[in-house]
Design an enzyme around this catalytic site. Structure first.
Site, PDB file in Angstrom:
ATOM      1  N   ASN A 122     -20.487 -12.256 -41.038  1.00 28.75           N
ATOM      2  CA  ASN A 122     -20.568 -11.394 -42.223  1.00 28.75           C
ATOM      3  C   ASN A 122     -21.877 -11.685 -42.953  1.00 28.75           C
ATOM      4  O   ASN A 122     -22.015 -12.710 -43.595  1.00 28.75           O
ATOM      5  CB  ASN A 122     -19.368 -11.674 -43.140  1.00 28.75           C
ATOM      6  N   TRP A 123     -22.807 -10.774 -42.826  1.00 23.77           N
ATOM      7  CA  TRP A 123     -24.131 -10.981 -43.434  1.00 23.77           C
ATOM      8  C   TRP A 123     -24.124 -10.733 -44.935  1.00 23.77           C
ATOM      9  O   TRP A 123     -25.102 -11.022 -45.612  1.00 23.77           O
ATOM     10  CB  TRP A 123     -25.167 -10.064 -42.781  1.00 23.77           C
ATOM     11  N   LYS A 124     -23.060 -10.138 -45.439  1.00 26.03           N
ATOM     12  CA  LYS A 124     -22.980  -9.770 -46.866  1.00 26.03           C
ATOM     13  C   LYS A 124     -24.221  -8.940 -47.246  1.00 26.03           C
ATOM     14  O   LYS A 124     -24.708  -8.167 -46.424  1.00 26.03           O
ATOM     15  CB  LYS A 124     -22.828 -11.016 -47.737  1.00 26.03           C
ATOM     16  N   HIS A 133     -12.214  -8.230 -47.954  1.00 29.40           N
ATOM     17  CA  HIS A 133     -12.923  -9.506 -48.151  1.00 29.40           C
ATOM     18  C   HIS A 133     -12.696  -9.953 -49.601  1.00 29.40           C
ATOM     19  O   HIS A 133     -12.638  -9.117 -50.512  1.00 29.40           O
ATOM     20  CB  HIS A 133     -14.417  -9.325 -47.858  1.00 29.40           C
ATOM     21  N   GLU A 177     -14.574 -11.088 -51.752  1.00 27.58           N
ATOM     22  CA  GLU A 177     -15.581 -10.610 -52.717  1.00 27.58           C
ATOM     23  C   GLU A 177     -15.288  -9.167 -53.126  1.00 27.58           C
ATOM     24  O   GLU A 177     -15.544  -8.781 -54.275  1.00 27.58           O
ATOM     25  CB  GLU A 177     -16.994 -10.757 -52.118  1.00 27.58           C
ATOM     26  N   GLU A 216      -9.159 -16.476 -44.947  1.00 26.55           N
ATOM     27  CA  GLU A 216     -10.331 -17.053 -45.599  1.00 26.55           C
ATOM     28  C   GLU A 216      -9.931 -17.611 -46.961  1.00 26.55           C
ATOM     29  O   GLU A 216      -9.872 -16.855 -47.953  1.00 26.55           O
ATOM     30  CB  GLU A 216     -11.403 -15.985 -45.811  1.00 26.55           C
ATOM     31  N   GLY A 273     -18.371 -19.848 -49.026  1.00 25.70           N
ATOM     32  CA  GLY A 273     -19.680 -20.047 -49.648  1.00 25.70           C
ATOM     33  C   GLY A 273     -19.782 -21.320 -50.472  1.00 25.70           C
ATOM     34  O   GLY A 273     -20.739 -21.504 -51.220  1.00 25.70           O
ATOM     35  N   SER A 303     -17.008 -21.325 -44.951  1.00 23.44           N
ATOM     36  CA  SER A 303     -18.012 -22.376 -44.725  1.00 23.44           C
ATOM     37  C   SER A 303     -17.986 -22.959 -43.310  1.00 23.44           C
ATOM     38  O   SER A 303     -18.254 -24.152 -43.117  1.00 23.44           O
ATOM     39  CB  SER A 303     -17.867 -23.494 -45.771  1.00 23.44           C
ATOM     40  N   GLY A 323     -19.889 -16.579 -42.760  1.00 24.63           N
ATOM     41  CA  GLY A 323     -20.815 -15.975 -43.705  1.00 24.63           C
ATOM     42  C   GLY A 323     -22.201 -16.584 -43.578  1.00 24.63           C
ATOM     43  O   GLY A 323     -22.994 -16.230 -42.693  1.00 24.63           O
ATOM     44  N   GLY A 324     -22.495 -17.548 -44.435  1.00 23.90           N
ATOM     45  CA  GLY A 324     -23.840 -18.127 -44.522  1.00 23.90           C
ATOM     46  C   GLY A 324     -24.420 -18.550 -43.182  1.00 23.90           C
ATOM     47  O   GLY A 324     -25.596 -18.271 -42.884  1.00 23.90           O
TER      48      GLY A 324
HETATM   49  C1  PEP Z   1     -17.358 -14.964 -45.561  1.00 26.54           C
HETATM   50  O1  PEP Z   1     -18.128 -14.392 -46.328  1.00 26.54           O
HETATM   51  O2  PEP Z   1     -16.489 -14.299 -45.005  1.00 26.54           O
HETATM   52  C2  PEP Z   1     -17.499 -16.402 -45.375  1.00 26.54           C
HETATM   53  C3  PEP Z   1     -16.591 -17.026 -44.698  1.00 26.54           C
HETATM   54  O3  PEP Z   1     -18.612 -16.986 -45.922  1.00 26.54           O
HETATM   55  P1  PEP Z   1     -19.116 -18.499 -45.675  1.00 26.54           P
HETATM   56  O4  PEP Z   1     -19.020 -18.786 -44.210  1.00 26.54           O
HETATM   57  O5  PEP Z   1     -20.512 -18.535 -46.188  1.00 26.54           O
HETATM   58  O6  PEP Z   1     -18.192 -19.394 -46.454  1.00 26.54           O
END
Ligand code: PEP
Length: 253
Positions: free
Chosen positions: A9-11, A98, A100, A170, A176, A216, A237-238
């Protein structure tokens, strides 16, 4: 047999040239280094989906997902993207719910149920995200809370429809933040969610649903998480923004 999936997930990250460069690097690295059966799903900003489709065209285990879609088919909804539009450019998956989107855009379980329906009606597989906050984990029946997200957004589906859904657990406190759920914590939830699916749809259906862990995930934590019996891969994500790191996560599946 449920699929092993690693999704990135590049957001709201990457400019156009960076998005192309990352995708090309990932396809090349996966081609050279990844063996076995794993589906890699890239979730870039929607504006890049058409362009990136060309860069994954010769990589059969790669697919694209949008990060969101509307629950509506068409009309005066400025800024929205419909599932039909995603279908028309060949997108096969969409993230729904998600944390967010739930937090910043007020998306409720009922709205997410309608988005799931919109996606499925166009042959697009929802990657349905669920998870509890730290406060809920510490003070409430947090497993019951996440089960309820699934009940309210997915349990109206037929078994056949559910088989097109991927679930991503999640925990919000791990997204994050650099805090990853331990493999035991994640497995406890994944097992509970699979049993919850089995209580409604039977164990044969529940056993065929891929449940991804997100929060994460890094190359260092992925192998232990992905080895748990009910964890079928990750939503990252990151760490999905760096080709080397994300490829190592794919290899850990
Ligand atoms: C996500 O945005 O779905 C996520 C899991 O982010 P991160 O890996 O950065 O925690």
């Amino acid at each position: 047999m449920r699929k092993k999936i690693v999704a990135g997930n590049w957001k709201m990250n990457k400019l156009s040239e960076e998005a192309v460069a990352l995708t090309s690097e990932l396809v090349n690295m996966a081609n050279d280094e990844v063996q076995g059966d794993v589906k890699v799903i890239l979730c870039p900003p929607a504006i890049y989906l058409t362009t990136l489709a060309k860069y994954i065209a010769d990589a059969p285990n790669f697919a694209l997902a949008a990060q969101n879609c509307s629950d509506k088919d068409s009309g005066a909804f400025t800024g929205e993207i419909s599932a039909g539009m995603l279908q028309s450019i060949g997108v096969g998956y969409v993230l729904i719910g998600h944390s967010e989107r739930r937090q910043y855009f007020g998306e409720s379980n009922a709205l997410l149920a309608a988005k799931v329906d919109a996606a499925l009606s166009k042959g697009i597989s929802p990657i349905f995200c669920c998870g509890e906050s730290l406060d809920q984990r510490q003070n409430e029946d947090f497993i019951g809370f996440v089960k309820n997200q699934i009940t309210e957004s997915l349990f109206h589906l037929s078994a056949e429809q559910l088989l097109s859904v991927v679930i991503a657990y999640e925990p919000i406190w791990a997204i994050g933040t650099g805090l990853t759920a331990s493999a035991e914590q994640a497995q406890e939830m994944h097992k509970a969610l699979r049993e919850h699916l089995a209580s409604k749809y039977g164990s044969a259906v529940a056993d065929d649903i891929s449940i991804l862990y997100g929060g994460s995930v890094t190359a260092a934590s992925a192998a232990e998480l992905f080895a748990a019996p009910d964890i079928d891969g990750g939503l990252v994500g990151g760490a999905s923004l760096k080709s080397r790191e994300f490829t190592n996560i794919i290899k850990a599946r």
